[in-house]
Write a protein that holds these residues in place. Structure first.
Motif, PDB file in Angstrom:
ATOM      1  N   GLU A  48       0.830  -1.194   0.000  1.00 38.54           N
ATOM      2  CA  GLU A  48       0.000   0.000   0.000  1.00 38.54           C
ATOM      3  C   GLU A  48       0.870   1.252   0.000  1.00 38.54           C
ATOM      4  OE1 GLU A  48      -3.075  -0.166   2.919  1.00 38.54           O
ATOM      5  OE2 GLU A  48      -3.470  -2.273   2.517  1.00 38.54           O
ATOM      6  N   TYR A  50       0.079   4.107  -1.056  1.00 41.11           N
ATOM      7  CA  TYR A  50      -0.719   5.275  -0.683  1.00 41.11           C
ATOM      8  C   TYR A  50      -0.774   5.443   0.835  1.00 41.11           C
ATOM      9  CZ  TYR A  50      -2.094   5.502  -5.548  1.00 41.11           C
ATOM     10  OH  TYR A  50      -2.067   5.611  -6.907  1.00 41.11           O
ATOM     11  N   GLU A  51      -0.667   4.335   1.543  1.00 42.44           N
ATOM     12  CA  GLU A  51      -0.630   4.406   3.005  1.00 42.44           C
ATOM     13  C   GLU A  51       0.645   5.125   3.457  1.00 42.44           C
ATOM     14  OE1 GLU A  51      -0.002   1.065   6.278  1.00 42.44           O
ATOM     15  OE2 GLU A  51      -1.971   0.916   5.318  1.00 42.44           O
ATOM     16  N   ASN A  52       1.761   4.802   2.803  1.00 44.29           N
ATOM     17  CA  ASN A  52       3.013   5.506   3.113  1.00 44.29           C
ATOM     18  C   ASN A  52       2.884   6.999   2.830  1.00 44.29           C
ATOM     19  OD1 ASN A  52       4.197   2.978   3.599  1.00 44.29           O
ATOM     20  ND2 ASN A  52       6.128   3.634   2.692  1.00 44.29           N
ATOM     21  N   GLU A  54       0.182   8.809   2.820  1.00 39.77           N
ATOM     22  CA  GLU A  54      -0.696   9.417   3.834  1.00 39.77           C
ATOM     23  C   GLU A  54       0.054   9.585   5.159  1.00 39.77           C
ATOM     24  OE1 GLU A  54      -3.719  11.224   5.789  1.00 39.77           O
ATOM     25  OE2 GLU A  54      -3.444  10.955   3.649  1.00 39.77           O
ATOM     26  N   GLN A  55       0.841   8.590   5.542  1.00 38.03           N
ATOM     27  CA  GLN A  55       1.650   8.710   6.766  1.00 38.03           C
ATOM     28  C   GLN A  55       2.669   9.835   6.631  1.00 38.03           C
ATOM     29  OE1 GLN A  55       3.424   4.943   7.751  1.00 38.03           O
ATOM     30  NE2 GLN A  55       1.458   3.953   8.132  1.00 38.03           N
TER      31      GLN A  55
END
Length: 181
Positions: A48, A50-52, A54-55
């Motif tokens: 993911e 996109y998770e990185n 967002e973080q």
């Protein structure tokens, strides 16, 4: 102490710019890994990026709060973390692309070896028949039995290859699992 304070004050503009430039950095990161995805026709299976991203966005906001409070050591840590997260997003996609290529090459190599094996085995059988007539059994029999004991491995490799091919299918894209076999 005074020198450290002067350095901290001087670096405020730099880190303010980092905060302001983050949307551009984030967009560049997304474009890079999305280009990798498109170029290699990757799916986001168990990864993911996109998770990185967002973080990293959240980390950038935390950095800004510390910047407003003048906590420069924390600011530096948050900036490093933010950049690691963005870099990690790109790296995870590049790793998938690299695994896809490496797995395909390895599959081709194993297929060529398995395809060539029956011919090599027939040649070895012919050589063994000649050796059998020319030399005493004690000189070659142990090696022959060791070879014959390994024959079932070819069938195991063929079965594993089918599993690897299934995991590397364009619809499945479980390159990491395939690598584990």
């Amino acid at each position: 102490m005074l020198l450290q304070l002067e350095q901290d004050v001087a670096s405020i503009d730099t880190y303010s710019n980092v905060y302001r430039d983050f949307p551009n950095e984030m967009t560049a990161c997304r474009q890079t890994f999305e280009q990798i995805v498109q170029e290699h026709r990757l799916k986001l299976v168990r990864i993911e990026p996109y998770e990185n991203v967002e973080q990293a966005r959240e980390t950038n906001e935390q950095m800004y709060k510390h910047l407003q409070n003048g906590d420069m050591p924390a600011v530096i840590q948050y900036v490093e973390r933010m950049r690691q997260l963005l870099s990690g997003a790109v790296q995870m996609m590049q790793r998938q692309a690299d695994l896809k290529i490496k797995n395909a090459n390895d599959i081709d190599l194993v297929i060529s070896k398995l395809t060539a094996y029956p011919v090599q085995d027939a040649e070895l059988t012919a050589v063994t028949e000649r050796v059998y007539q020319l030399y005493r059994t004690k000189h070659w029999e142990q090696v022959w039995h060791e070879y014959r004991d390994k024959l079932p491995c070819a069938a195991d490799v063929a079965e594993s290859l089918r599993q690897v091919q299934q995991w590397c299918d364009e619809e499945v894209q479980e390159y990491e699992l395939a690598r584990g076999i």
